[in-house]
Write an enzyme that holds these catalytic residues in place. Structure first.
Site, PDB file in Angstrom:
ATOM      1  N   GLU A 411       8.384   5.066 -12.065  1.00 26.47           N
ATOM      2  CA  GLU A 411       8.710   5.545 -10.720  1.00 26.47           C
ATOM      3  C   GLU A 411      10.126   6.115 -10.615  1.00 26.47           C
ATOM      4  O   GLU A 411      10.356   7.123  -9.948  1.00 26.47           O
ATOM      5  CB  GLU A 411       8.543   4.419  -9.690  1.00 26.47           C
ATOM      6  CG  GLU A 411       7.104   4.105  -9.308  1.00 26.47           C
ATOM      7  CD  GLU A 411       6.386   3.214 -10.307  1.00 26.47           C
ATOM      8  OE1 GLU A 411       6.989   2.854 -11.333  1.00 26.47           O
ATOM      9  OE2 GLU A 411       5.215   2.872 -10.063  1.00 26.47           O
ATOM     10  N   HIS A 478       1.026  -5.593  -2.480  1.00 23.36           N
ATOM     11  CA  HIS A 478       0.300  -4.365  -2.131  1.00 23.36           C
ATOM     12  C   HIS A 478       0.214  -4.232  -0.614  1.00 23.36           C
ATOM     13  O   HIS A 478      -0.686  -3.580  -0.098  1.00 23.36           O
ATOM     14  CB  HIS A 478      -1.125  -4.370  -2.701  1.00 23.36           C
ATOM     15  CG  HIS A 478      -1.184  -4.124  -4.178  1.00 23.36           C
ATOM     16  ND1 HIS A 478      -0.880  -5.089  -5.093  1.00 23.36           N
ATOM     17  CD2 HIS A 478      -1.498  -3.013  -4.892  1.00 23.36           C
ATOM     18  CE1 HIS A 478      -1.025  -4.590  -6.317  1.00 23.36           C
ATOM     19  NE2 HIS A 478      -1.401  -3.340  -6.229  1.00 23.36           N
TER      20      HIS A 478
END
Ligand SMILES: Cc1ncc(C[n+]2csc(CCOP(=O)(O)OP(=O)(O)O)c2C)c(N)n1
Length: 672
Positions: A411, A478
């Protein structure tokens, strides 16, 4: 010492000499100034000049270099104006960062230099981004990033090299192995024999050379770069050298054994080269004297200029204004369509289609890809697979794999590559697979993307899309609402739509906007919220809230899932007159609309899904209290999730979220 000149002309040999001499002379001057207290800090590159100079001369002038704190030679070889450079080092307004940045923490696009941020490693990914731009536009060019031996331990080093290798990006990763981090020796820094050994692990070529031999540096990089321009791929180059002074002057060199200075002192890149040129009769004592006098005058004149410049005068308005790159969106309010959404660009026709929020994201990305040929989408599994939420399904067929890029699980590098693309005037959209994973790219976002425009005028044209939020039974990693991490960072914009129409218009606007935008999309709303969405391209103004329901008794200020909780409550309680304001954008946020609502109803509930403490609601509550105190009939109240991580089991998650406590809170406020 013997040098192998190969086929280099006398002219080139002399140019290499002059280019090494100049930074050495500047440094010697700086060390004098330091003793007189006229320079606050100095990171010396004495003994390492052959690397900066050899590398810079080996590249074309329009090939980007990402230097660090010891690479004065890059700046001087690229011919930067000494007056401006010294003004920069002195913290004067005429310097390259308008006195906002220290030493070499700035870039100059005119000279194709992107300077460092203190964190060292992020440069490597930016260089990879520039290399990606070269590859996409089929420019036969390379980029080059410096790192120290210490910097190779950073995660960014791994991410940048891995991604560059997988994407075959023409970038030279140059390690200046000078034996020490700050005081940390190489044996305490890495356990491999040579740093160049790592190249094979990434599947790239690696070379190790004598970094004190200017001709070896110049010839090797010239050759590598030539090959890379023809055949794009990254290369790892380890240049062995030594730091002849302290990490910075104040930190001293007590920890360095004297014998190392003795050995490396004899390898001084400038003295040895000068002696060789003299012995080869390419250079004469007279010409050395002439060059030195010329440089001395140039340096002294520039220093006089910088030292005599008055200290910078702060201008608050300008400081604030320069946080964001200017963005003037087209404004078209001539359409017959009612402008209830703060449309900036109106849809061309009133044609519309029923769309879920996730479809609106897709619609926006597709139309933006059509509108901007320089827009590149990057994210894990977004190409053939279409992304985990299927947002980019079918995109590679229309736009190709160059512009719809599956990324490595890196990322940070990907966000840094997005910044590198901006340097080359591309636009980037980076999809975080889940908002939770943005932590791994945090440094690039908050330190590099957010600050770069204000620091030296380079914008970061990057949108980071983040599927966020709970209510889907996905547990602590999440489901997080992490928007408040970013609302605290000047330089970012934070957008968080709650409806399909807003999602399309705001995402289009975010992509248009030349600034970095954190774009939050609530996963639980992706497929549960549906609306008629205009088919044509349109944008909605970033920073404008929307009163989505008008009322008299109480205002609910909210965003994201909170909007739908509030709407449901209001629908179920028609006897209570509730006004609902959807913020839509959190940075900048619409103080005007919020204040007007607070003044109108006199009772305000700030509602969000994020946890309470330090959530954005605190900012809103404080603002209202400060600016509408006399209009309030009750304290501004907040309702948010519990101050815990997000639990997995549905029962616990429902208890965590604020919606179950909404009715009681509204009652408390109404009855106050
Ligand atoms: C992420 C991060 N951690 C720590 C530091 C503090 N720091 C600045 S320079 C430095 C040593 C860097 O060593 P190296 O990469 O070998 O480069 P050199 O200074 O030797 O040229 C350290 C620890 C920093 N700037 N950034």
């Amino acid at each position: 010492m013997e040098y192998n000149r190969g086929s280099l002309s006398d002219d080139t040999l002399l140019k290499l000499y002059r280019n090494m001499l100049k930074p050495r002379m500047i440094e010697e001057k700086m060390l004098l100034l330091l003793r007189k207290g006229q320079v606050s800090k100095w990171f010396s590159g004495i003994g390492q000049e052959a690397i900066s100079v050899g590398a810079t001369m080996a590249l074309h002038e329009d090939e980007y270099i990402m230097p660090l704190h010891r690479n004065l030679g890059v700046f001087t070889t690229r011919g930067v104006e000494l007056k401006k450079l010294f003004a920069q080092l002195q913290g004067k307004a005429s310097g390259y960062s308008q006195a906002r940045e220290r030493s070499f923490h700035f870039g100059i696009n005119q000279h194709h230099i992107v300077g460092m941020i203190s964190h060292l490693g992020p440069q490597l990914s930016v260089a990879a981004g520039v290399a990606l731009a070269h590859k996409l536009s089929k420019e036969q060019k390379v980029s080059l990033a410096f790192t120290g031996d210490g910097g190779t331990s950073e995660g960014e080093f791994h991410e940048a090299l891995n991604t560059a290798a997988v994407w075959k990006l023409p970038v030279i990763f140059l390690i200046e192995n000078n034996g020490y981090g700050l005081s940390t020796t190489t044996s305490e820094q890495y356990a491999c024999e040579s740093l160049v050994d790592r190249a094979v692990g990434y599947g790239m070529k690696g070379y190790k050379i004598d970094g004190n031999d200017i001709l070896e540096v110049y010839n090797t990089i010239s050759l590598i770069a030539e090959r890379m321009r023809e055949n794009p791929e990254p290369v790892l180059l380890e240049c062995m050298t030594f730091r002849m002074r302290g990490h910075e002057e104040a930190s001293g060199t007590k920890y360095v054994p004297q014998e190392l200075f003795d050995v490396w002192g004899k390898k001084d890149p400038l003295t040895n080269y000068e002696n060789w040129l003299l012995s080869e009769k390419i250079l004469t004592e007279d010409s050395i004297k002439y060059i030195r006098e010329k440089y001395s005058r140039e340096i002294n004149d520039a220093l006089d200029f910088a030292l005599n410049e008055a200290p910078p005068v702060p201008d608050t308005e300008k400081e604030l204004q320069d946080v964001y790159a200017p963005y003037k969106p087209e404004v078209e309010n001539t359409s017959a369509i009612e402008n209830t959404h703060n449309f900036q660009i109106m849809p061309k026709s009133a044609n519309h289609t029923k769309k879920r929020l996730v479809d609106a994201v897709q619609d926006s990305l597709k139309q933006s890809m059509q509108k901007y040929e320089n827009l590149v989408l990057m994210g894990q599994d977004i190409a053939e697979y279409g992304g985990v939420f299927k947002v980019t399904e079918g995109f590679i067929e229309e736009f190709g794999k160059d512009r719809v890029r599956n990324t490595t699980l890196c990322e940070s590098a990907i966000v840094g590559i997005g910044l590198g693309l901006s340097v080359k005037k591309y636009k980037a959209m980076v999809e975080m697979q889940f908002a939770d994973f943005v932590t791994v790219a945090f440094n690039q976002i908050v330190n590099n993307l957010a600050k770069i425009y204000w620091r030296w005028g380079q914008n970061a044209d990057v949108v980071v899309r983040m599927p966020t939020g709970a209510g889907v039974g996905a547990g602590p990693f999440h489901s997080q609402s992490n928007e408040a991490w970013f609302t605290h960072i000047p330089g970012l914009k934070v957008v968080y739509p709650a409806t399909p129409i807003d999602t399309k218009g705001l995402l289009n606007a975010s992509i248009e906007d030349p600034n970095p935008v954190m774009f939050f999309e609530h996963k639980a709303l992706y497929r549960s919220v549906t609306e008629e969405v205009y088919d044509d391209y349109y944008t909605i103004e970033i920073g404008k809230a929307r009163v989505i329901r008008s009322g008299e008794d109480l205002s609910i200020i909210t965003y994201g899932a909170g909007v739908h909780w509030a709407l449901k409550y209001a629908d179920e309680h028609p006897d209570e007159s509730i006004e609902i304001v959807d913020l839509r954008t959190l940075l900048p946020w619409d103080t005007e609309t919020v204040l007007a609502s607070a003044k109108k109803t006199g009772k305000v509930l700030v509602l969000h899904e994020d946890t309470l403490t330090g959530g954005f609601g605190g900012e809103i509550a404080a603002y209202i209290a400060e600016h509408a105190f006399q209009n309030l009939d009750a304290p501004v109240m907040r309702l948010a999730s519990l101050d815990t991580p997000v639990p997995f089991a549905v029962e616990l998650e429902a208890n965590f979220l604020p919606v179950g406590r909404l009715e009681a809170k509204i009652k408390e406020l109404l009855e106050y």
